[in-house]
Design a protein around this motif. Structure first.
Motif, PDB file in Angstrom:
ATOM      1  N   ASP A 124      -3.461  -5.431  12.500  1.00  0.00           N
ATOM      2  CA  ASP A 124      -2.716  -4.927  11.356  1.00  0.00           C
ATOM      3  C   ASP A 124      -3.123  -5.657  10.079  1.00  0.00           C
ATOM      4  O   ASP A 124      -3.265  -5.054   9.024  1.00  0.00           O
ATOM      5  CB  ASP A 124      -1.215  -5.105  11.610  1.00  0.00           C
ATOM      6  N   MET A 125      -3.345  -6.969  10.185  1.00  0.00           N
ATOM      7  CA  MET A 125      -3.729  -7.722   8.998  1.00  0.00           C
ATOM      8  C   MET A 125      -5.135  -7.329   8.550  1.00  0.00           C
ATOM      9  O   MET A 125      -5.405  -7.207   7.358  1.00  0.00           O
ATOM     10  CB  MET A 125      -3.663  -9.226   9.273  1.00  0.00           C
TER      11      MET A 125
ATOM     12  N   TYR B  16      -8.347   0.710  -1.524  1.00  0.00           N
ATOM     13  CA  TYR B  16      -7.562   1.067  -2.697  1.00  0.00           C
ATOM     14  C   TYR B  16      -8.259   0.624  -3.967  1.00  0.00           C
ATOM     15  O   TYR B  16      -8.246   1.325  -4.978  1.00  0.00           O
ATOM     16  CB  TYR B  16      -6.184   0.401  -2.595  1.00  0.00           C
TER      17      TYR B  16
ATOM     18  N   TYR C 105       2.960  -9.713   2.407  1.00  0.00           N
ATOM     19  CA  TYR C 105       2.555  -8.982   3.603  1.00  0.00           C
ATOM     20  C   TYR C 105       2.823  -9.810   4.849  1.00  0.00           C
ATOM     21  O   TYR C 105       3.428  -9.333   5.825  1.00  0.00           O
ATOM     22  CB  TYR C 105       1.068  -8.595   3.537  1.00  0.00           C
TER      23      TYR C 105
ATOM     24  N   CYS D  75       0.072  -9.472  13.439  1.00  0.00           N
ATOM     25  CA  CYS D  75      -0.935  -8.875  14.319  1.00  0.00           C
ATOM     26  C   CYS D  75      -2.291  -8.872  13.623  1.00  0.00           C
ATOM     27  O   CYS D  75      -2.409  -8.463  12.475  1.00  0.00           O
ATOM     28  CB  CYS D  75      -0.513  -7.451  14.674  1.00  0.00           C
TER      29      CYS D  75
ATOM     30  N   TYR E  92      -4.692  -4.284   6.703  1.00  0.00           N
ATOM     31  CA  TYR E  92      -4.144  -4.546   5.375  1.00  0.00           C
ATOM     32  C   TYR E  92      -5.258  -4.926   4.403  1.00  0.00           C
ATOM     33  O   TYR E  92      -5.344  -4.406   3.291  1.00  0.00           O
ATOM     34  CB  TYR E  92      -3.108  -5.674   5.467  1.00  0.00           C
ATOM     35  N   LEU E  93      -6.148  -5.840   4.849  1.00  0.00           N
ATOM     36  CA  LEU E  93      -7.214  -6.316   3.963  1.00  0.00           C
ATOM     37  C   LEU E  93      -8.226  -5.218   3.675  1.00  0.00           C
ATOM     38  O   LEU E  93      -8.720  -5.091   2.556  1.00  0.00           O
ATOM     39  CB  LEU E  93      -7.903  -7.532   4.600  1.00  0.00           C
TER      40      LEU E  93
ATOM     41  N   PHE F 213      -6.756  -2.770   1.305  1.00  0.00           N
ATOM     42  CA  PHE F 213      -6.785  -3.291  -0.061  1.00  0.00           C
ATOM     43  C   PHE F 213      -8.116  -2.945  -0.724  1.00  0.00           C
ATOM     44  O   PHE F 213      -8.169  -2.430  -1.838  1.00  0.00           O
ATOM     45  CB  PHE F 213      -6.571  -4.814  -0.052  1.00  0.00           C
TER      46      PHE F 213
ATOM     47  N   HIS G 180       3.383  -6.442  -2.595  1.00  0.00           N
ATOM     48  CA  HIS G 180       2.681  -6.267  -1.323  1.00  0.00           C
ATOM     49  C   HIS G 180       1.430  -7.148  -1.353  1.00  0.00           C
ATOM     50  O   HIS G 180       0.383  -6.788  -0.844  1.00  0.00           O
ATOM     51  CB  HIS G 180       2.341  -4.789  -1.143  1.00  0.00           C
TER      52      HIS G 180
ATOM     53  N   MET H  64      -0.624 -10.709  -0.434  1.00  0.00           N
ATOM     54  CA  MET H  64      -0.877 -11.171   0.920  1.00  0.00           C
ATOM     55  C   MET H  64       0.261 -12.022   1.473  1.00  0.00           C
ATOM     56  O   MET H  64       0.587 -11.961   2.648  1.00  0.00           O
ATOM     57  CB  MET H  64      -2.178 -11.950   0.956  1.00  0.00           C
TER      58      MET H  64
ATOM     59  N   ASN I 224      -0.275  -4.326  -5.702  1.00  0.00           N
ATOM     60  CA  ASN I 224      -1.438  -4.736  -4.925  1.00  0.00           C
ATOM     61  C   ASN I 224      -1.959  -6.085  -5.397  1.00  0.00           C
ATOM     62  O   ASN I 224      -3.033  -6.501  -5.051  1.00  0.00           O
ATOM     63  CB  ASN I 224      -2.532  -3.687  -5.098  1.00  0.00           C
TER      64      ASN I 224
ATOM     65  N   ALA J  70      -9.501 -11.381  -0.344  1.00  0.00           N
ATOM     66  CA  ALA J  70      -9.898 -10.273   0.503  1.00  0.00           C
ATOM     67  C   ALA J  70     -11.411 -10.245   0.672  1.00  0.00           C
ATOM     68  O   ALA J  70     -12.000  -9.205   0.905  1.00  0.00           O
ATOM     69  CB  ALA J  70      -9.390  -8.959  -0.097  1.00  0.00           C
TER      70      ALA J  70
END
Lengths: 579, 192
Positions: free
Chosen positions: A467-468, A478, B109, A464, A471-472, A475, B104, B106, B143, A425
């Motif tokens: 969207d990805m 979080y 995902y 997408c 997601y990253l 992450f 979840h 990568m 995660n 990430a």
């Protein structure tokens, strides 16, 4: 504490000669095992194969093996052939069978299921079965760190010693000085495998020169990234190599204690590492007055609690000290003031695992592998819709085209290539333009990519980009430790902007806003996590800007992933009416 | 929520759910007795490991257990709670009867685990760290990476892994688990 007991038959070795005698005994035992009349049944047990029923296979092998010797070895990185069994019959090379189920075990051991054979682990074909090294997945690998994977029983220190473990430790104890050891590491030019790429020799030298005592070595085995499991694999297949690397670092830097900080995600790796430590302690390789040299080496195993930020060196040390893992400002660097305010040298697991070979075979040899600026081999993983999956070890400088097409067998059928996310990430995606570039620590930088810890995530046209990227970014949001403001508030702001776009309420100004907010986070954050948190997003925006614009201008998510593409109530009613 | 179908027999009788998995404090003390230390520094290093062992064994760490840890290792309950609430692996509320680890990472995902997260939310009304009101199911959205990426998306329900799970399988798996483990083993649907 769940204590792992050492093997009962081991006794303490008190001198150099004791150790040499023990090493000879281990070699004899190993040779007798592999050249004897017994059939050996080795079952590959690792966390990936356990998920596919390897423990049941092992249990069944014990049931039906008869006179054969059943061994519990580790996985070998080839996830696609798990669970597997290796059968060594007298006089021929061992043959690997897989993937198999509990019902196949009896037939494989009896020798009636050659249809399940994958290949021979050795040079000579057995009947029609060809060597494993003729299979593309294995052919292009250079196994140095993983050469014991699936070969030794990780719980047996004698197996490991017979395969050369602790030879490097022996050398730094008895044959070469601290300065010479560090000189080899410097010549080898081995760079930090955790992602940073900082030369380990320089770190060790400043560790050795630090005057404050005691000093500590910390092995960073915390893999919090959502796409990396190479260190877990290494712990499961050859814990001795990691342990030896830490012990060598302790002697070379003059540290009395080494720590291995392991993420809590891999209980099997932790158990095997603890077992290796217990056995080494029992033999007197760790402890007070090691082998009569007067040197003291202690090893402590500490486990993490699932916080990504603890991969950052100062956070990791706070975590070991039993507080929240929040990074601090530097200087002082940890080599001056680290764990318990003592000089601490922190290295990645894979970096330390390279040390035994560097010490035994020399820095010159190591420097002959790899590219100009990145030496040696690298563990890599490929995830997503590739044909094969698993951990491989390749020489630095491999190209992505070779890695993806030759080793991992290309894309799975029915999937169209879109990109490969690099550096977990912390970096951006690469596309086919970068496929012929020799991969090392520096080469992907100009393309927004990064070697990082060697985890590649393949994604296809159905994923997408917006969207990805969300997601990253989510992450990082979080995992932010919430200590400094830019990271704590900036990442949620980015997610909010992205959600706006995903829900079809974005405007073109949002793209500029993303860049501006990102640069604030990158420039103002305290630690490495914050400084790279928005990098994937910005890189996705650079690479797939067209898709971001489609969401905003046309109101379309062509992959049908984002909420924007959900059919509205009106269209759903129309469809119902049409039926 | 889909009600369990009671036609399956024989079915193991689940222990009555009291809404609270009690933590046997004597057992906690017994576990802690193995955590010995020579100085205050080492004691502090052991806090995380001790909590992890309790969390692993009981599925969560209660206030009372945290206080015992603090006492044993010579620190404050506040300090212990600061750790419990920082690290993602710890729970401060009990798990459900069945605990689901929804990968979840990568790889998962890319292969569609978002749909599974959404499905759990739609079907059971819970998200990461939550437990259903009847206490049957709790979920953790991982995660990190479970390392079974060739079978993505992967779900670990209780002690079993399931690979290539789609949204429909997921409710199926959960329902089977709630009905009783026997039924689940017999069918091996999507056994990862």
């Amino acid at each position: 504490m769940v204590s792992v007991k050492p093997s009962a038959h081991l006794t303490r070795l008190n001198s150099k000669d004791d150790y040499i005698a023990f090493r000879e005994h281990a070699h004899r035992k190993w040779d007798a095992l592999w050249n004897g009349d017994a059939t050996l049944v080795s079952v590959g047990v690792g966390s990936s194969s356990i998920a596919k029923g390897a423990l049941e296979v092992l249990e069944q092998a014990h049931q039906v093996a008869g006179d054969a010797i059943v061994r519990e070895v580790s996985g070998n990185g080839a996830f696609w052939m798990e669970p597997w069994i290796e059968i060594k019959r007298p006089g021929v090379d061992p043959v690997v069978y897989g993937p198999l189920t509990v019902d196949d075990v009896a037939g494989v051991i009896a020798g009636t299921r050659d249809d399940l054979a994958v290949g021979v682990r050795g040079e000579n074909p057995v009947g029609d079965i060809r060597p494993l090294t003729e299979i593309d997945f294995f052919k292009h690998q250079v196994p140095l760190l993983t050469r014991n994977a699936g070969v030794i029983e990780p719980d047996s220190i004698e197996d490991a010693i017979a395969r050369g473990a602790y030879d490097g430790y022996f050398k730094v104890l008895f044959e070469i000085s601290q300065e010479q050891a560090i000189a080899e590491v410097t010549t080898a030019n081995v760079r930090g495998r955790g992602g940073g790429g900082f030369p380990a020799g320089i770190k060790w030298e400043s560790g050795r020169k630090a005057r404050n005592n005691p000093k500590f070595i910390v092995c960073n085995s915390h893999e919090g990234e959502p796409n990396v499991y190479k260190d877990r694999h290494l712990h499961e297949c050859d814990p001795h190599r990691i342990l030896e690397g830490i012990m060598i670092a302790c002697i070379a830097c003059g540290a009395e204690r080494g720590y291995n900080y392991i993420g809590g995600e891999y209980p099997l790796g932790i158990r095997r590492f603890r077992k290796a430590v217990a056995n080494a302690e029992r033999l007197g390789l760790i402890g007070k007055n090691v082998l009569g040299t007067g040197k003291n080496v202690a090893i402590r195993v500490r486990t993490g609690g699932g916080a990504y930020v603890c991969g950052e060196a100062s956070a990791l040390m706070y975590s070991i000290m039993g507080v929240r893992g929040q990074p601090r400002t530097k200087p002082p660097r940890s080599v001056e003031e680290g764990l318990w305010k003592r000089p601490t040298v922190a290295n990645n697991t894979e970096t330390l695992a390279n040390m035994p070979d560097i010490i035994v075979r020399g820095g010159e040899w190591y420097a002959s592998l790899g590219t100009e600026n990145s030496k040696g081999t690298k563990l890599m993983t490929m995830q997503g819709p590739s044909k094969l999956s698993g951990v491989v070890e390749v020489e630095m400088g491999v190209t992505m085209r070779h890695l993806l097409n030759d080793i991992y067998g290309g894309m799975r059928e029915g999937y169209t290539f879109k990109g490969i996310q690099t550096g977990g990430a912390s970096a951006g995606p690469i596309t086919e333009d970068a496929f012929d570039l020799a991969i090392d620590f520096d080469s992907l930088g100009p393309l927004n990519g990064m070697l990082g810890s060697g985890g590649w995530v393949l994604f296809d046209e159905d994923v997408c980009a917006v969207d990805m990227a969300r997601y990253l970014t989510a992450f990082s949001r979080y995992e932010s430790c919430s200590k400094c403001v830019p990271c704590r508030l900036g990442n949620p702001a980015l997610v909010e902007i992205l959600d706006r776009i995903r829900f079809g309420r974005g405007s073109l100004e949002d793209l500029a806003l993303i860049r501006r907010t990102s640069s604030h986070i990158i420039e103002l954050s305290l630690c490495g996590l914050g400084q790279v948190a928005p990098v994937p997003l910005v890189a996705f925006l650079d690479t797939y800007e067209e898709e971001f614009r489609q969401h905003i201008v046309d109101g379309v998510c062509k992959c049908g992933v984002c909420p924007i593409s959900a059919p509205s109530r009106e269209t759903m009613l129309e469809e119902v009416a049409a039926d | 929520m889909v009600q369990p179908d009671h036609t399956h027999a024989p079915r193991p009788v689940p222990s009555p759910y009291t809404g609270r998995q009690e933590i046997d404090l004597d057992q906690v003390r017994e576990m802690l007795s193995h955590f010995t230390y020579s100085d205050h520094e080492e004691a502090q290093e052991l806090i995380l490991s001790a909590l992890q062992e309790i969390n692993e064994h009981f599925g969560w760490v209660s206030h009372e257990a945290a206080e015992i840890v603090a006492d044993h290792l010579g620190t404050s309950a506040t300090r212990v709670f600061a750790i419990l609430t920082f690290y993602a692996d710890f729970r401060t509320t009990p798990r459900g009867h069945h605990h689901m680890l929804l990968c979840h990472g990568m790889s998962c995902y890319v292969m569609g685990s978002s749909k599974l997260v959404q499905k759990v939310r739609d079907e059971y009304g819970i998200g990461d760290g939550d437990t259903t009101p009847d206490g049957q199911l709790s979920v953790q959205v991982a995660n990190f990476c479970l390392g079974v990426c060739d079978r993505s998306p992967v779900v670990k329900l209780d002690d079993e892994y399931y690979g290539h799970v789609n949204a429909d399988d997921l409710t199926d798996l959960v329902n089977r688990a709630i009905e009783g483990r026997e039924a689940m083993h017999a069918s091996e649907v999507n056994h990862g």
